[in-house]
Design a protein around this motif. Structure first.
Motif, mmCIF file in Angstrom:
data_model
loop_
_atom_site.group_PDB
_atom_site.id
_atom_site.type_symbol
_atom_site.label_atom_id
_atom_site.label_comp_id
_atom_site.label_asym_id
_atom_site.label_seq_id
_atom_site.Cartn_x
_atom_site.Cartn_y
_atom_site.Cartn_z
ATOM 1 N N GLN A 88 1.083 -1.060 0.262
ATOM 2 C CA GLN A 88 -0.425 0.204 -0.199
ATOM 3 C C GLN A 88 0.829 1.232 -0.193
ATOM 4 O O GLN A 88 2.331 1.254 0.579
ATOM 5 N N PHE A 89 0.358 2.213 -0.275
ATOM 6 C CA PHE A 89 1.193 3.568 -0.172
ATOM 7 C C PHE A 89 0.387 4.960 0.054
ATOM 8 O O PHE A 89 -0.546 5.355 0.021
ATOM 9 N N THR A 90 1.224 5.448 0.663
ATOM 10 C CA THR A 90 0.885 6.542 1.315
ATOM 11 C C THR A 90 1.991 8.206 1.031
ATOM 12 O O THR A 90 3.275 7.406 1.665
ATOM 13 N N SER A 91 2.038 9.570 0.537
ATOM 14 C CA SER A 91 3.065 10.185 0.760
ATOM 15 C C SER A 91 3.241 10.406 1.804
ATOM 16 O O SER A 91 2.919 10.525 2.999
ATOM 17 N N LEU A 92 5.116 11.045 2.764
ATOM 18 C CA LEU A 92 5.006 11.149 3.218
ATOM 19 C C LEU A 92 4.598 12.670 3.672
ATOM 20 O O LEU A 92 4.897 12.883 4.458
ATOM 21 N N GLN A 93 3.666 13.579 2.657
ATOM 22 C CA GLN A 93 3.291 14.702 3.419
ATOM 23 C C GLN A 93 2.042 14.646 4.238
ATOM 24 O O GLN A 93 1.406 15.642 4.374
ATOM 25 N N SER A 94 1.400 13.619 3.536
ATOM 26 C CA SER A 94 0.059 13.301 4.427
ATOM 27 C C SER A 94 0.347 13.036 5.422
ATOM 28 O O SER A 94 0.777 12.625 6.277
ATOM 29 N N ASP A 95 -1.619 13.371 6.171
ATOM 30 C CA ASP A 95 -1.390 13.173 7.600
ATOM 31 C C ASP A 95 -1.395 11.619 8.281
ATOM 32 O O ASP A 95 -0.401 11.579 8.962
#
Length: 135
Positions: free
Chosen positions: A35-42
């Motif tokens: 799964q993925f998420t950006s470093l900038q996301s909450d």
């Protein structure tokens, strides 16, 4: 605390090379491992904080393997490769190079990534087909 059963890749959402890396992994993640998420996301910031990783200065890909460990820089990239068909052997070979040397190359690319590869104005918005892979 964010509970996860899949490995999570945190990436710089505005970096073109990072987004290309995510697209590369998505195309080869035949076993739906990541799964993925950006470093900038909450969620990304929360995941970093839960592991005492300074979110303000993190400019590396981070791989979180739930219940096992987390990896940064070249270790993260090689751990991802170990889960992709056809890249396991390459990762094992590159692991023979000491991490200090691998990370010198990684840091050089990371420092110059916006200059060499460009930058997006905003984080990538996934297509409907791959949206479920994002936190």
């Amino acid at each position: 605390m964010v509970k996860a059963t899949k490995k999570i890749i945190l990436f710089d959402g505005v970096c073109n090379v990072c987004n290309s890396f995510v697209q590369f992994v998505i195309k080869r993640d035949h076993n739906d491992v990541f799964q993925f998420t950006s470093l900038q996301s909450d969620i990304g910031i929360r995941l970093l904080n839960e592991r005492n990783i300074e979110s303000q200065t993190m400019d590396s890909v981070v791989l979180i393997d739930p219940g096992v460990a987390f990896y940064i820089k070249s270790d993260a990239a090689l751990e991802v490769g170990k889960s992709l068909k056809g890249y396991h052997t390459v990762s094992k070979i590159l692991y023979l190079i000491p991490s200090k040397i691998r990370d010198i190359v990684y840091d050089l690319i990371a420092r110059n990534r916006y200059t060499w590869f460009g930058k997006k104005n905003e984080c990538m918005v996934p297509t409907p087909e791959i949206k479920s892979k994002f936190l």
